[in-house]
Write a protein that holds these residues in place. Structure first.
Motif, mmCIF file in Angstrom:
data_model
loop_
_atom_site.group_PDB
_atom_site.id
_atom_site.type_symbol
_atom_site.label_atom_id
_atom_site.label_comp_id
_atom_site.label_asym_id
_atom_site.label_seq_id
_atom_site.Cartn_x
_atom_site.Cartn_y
_atom_site.Cartn_z
ATOM 1 N N GLY A 42 38.960 40.706 43.153
ATOM 2 C CA GLY A 42 39.149 41.331 44.272
ATOM 3 C C GLY A 42 40.521 41.484 45.112
ATOM 4 O O GLY A 42 40.779 42.009 46.508
ATOM 5 N N LYS A 43 41.346 40.981 44.395
ATOM 6 C CA LYS A 43 42.775 41.082 45.106
ATOM 7 C C LYS A 43 43.824 41.522 44.137
ATOM 8 O O LYS A 43 43.560 41.871 43.020
ATOM 9 N N GLN A 44 45.004 41.931 44.763
ATOM 10 C CA GLN A 44 46.017 42.557 43.947
ATOM 11 C C GLN A 44 46.699 41.865 43.178
ATOM 12 O O GLN A 44 46.840 40.610 43.618
ATOM 13 N N ALA A 91 42.815 32.441 38.894
ATOM 14 C CA ALA A 91 43.233 33.773 38.353
ATOM 15 C C ALA A 91 43.410 34.262 37.056
ATOM 16 O O ALA A 91 43.287 33.246 36.506
ATOM 17 N N VAL A 92 43.310 35.406 36.821
ATOM 18 C CA VAL A 92 43.887 35.670 35.588
ATOM 19 C C VAL A 92 45.497 35.628 35.537
ATOM 20 O O VAL A 92 45.999 36.435 36.571
#
Length: 118
Positions: A42-44, A91-92
């Motif tokens: 959901g984040k940039q 995160a990825v």
């Protein structure tokens, strides 16, 4: 064309450590800026750390003092040592190679998942 392959991701408890590796398919000149970026759900995608061929380094404020980026030109590799991991580091993580020449060249790895959870 350059292929970047990341490894080293996984599940770790808060406070733990992981070391990410990124290997390039061929020699990377010192003109390339190598870096790590991450994208949480959901984040940039955001910058984590970058290192120039001359060894100049920049870190995101959120990881400064906990993460260390390094580069081994002989092995065509860049690394990210992550210590004191927090759940918000989940995160990825993507490896990047960028040459701001003419034309600019920008390469990305496929990403490796890092999950920080108890």
């Amino acid at each position: 064309q350059v292929q970047l392959v990341e490894s080293g991701g996984g599940l770790v408890q808060p406070g733990g450590s992981l070391r990410l590796s990124c290997a390039a398919s061929r020699s990377i000149s010192s003109n390339f800026v190598m870096g790590w970026y991450r994208q949480a759900p959901g984040k940039q995608r955001e910058l984590v750390a970058i290192i120039t061929g001359g060894g100049n380094i920049n870190y995101a404020a959120s990881v400064k003092g906990r993460f260390t980026i390094s580069r081994d030109s002989a092995k065509n590799s860049v690394y990210l040592q992550m210590n004191s991991l927090k759940p918000e580091d989940t995160a990825v993580y993507y490896c990047n190679a960028y040459n701001p020449g003419s034309p600019p060249r920008n390469y990305w790895g496929q990403g490796t998942q890092v999950t920080v959870s108890s």
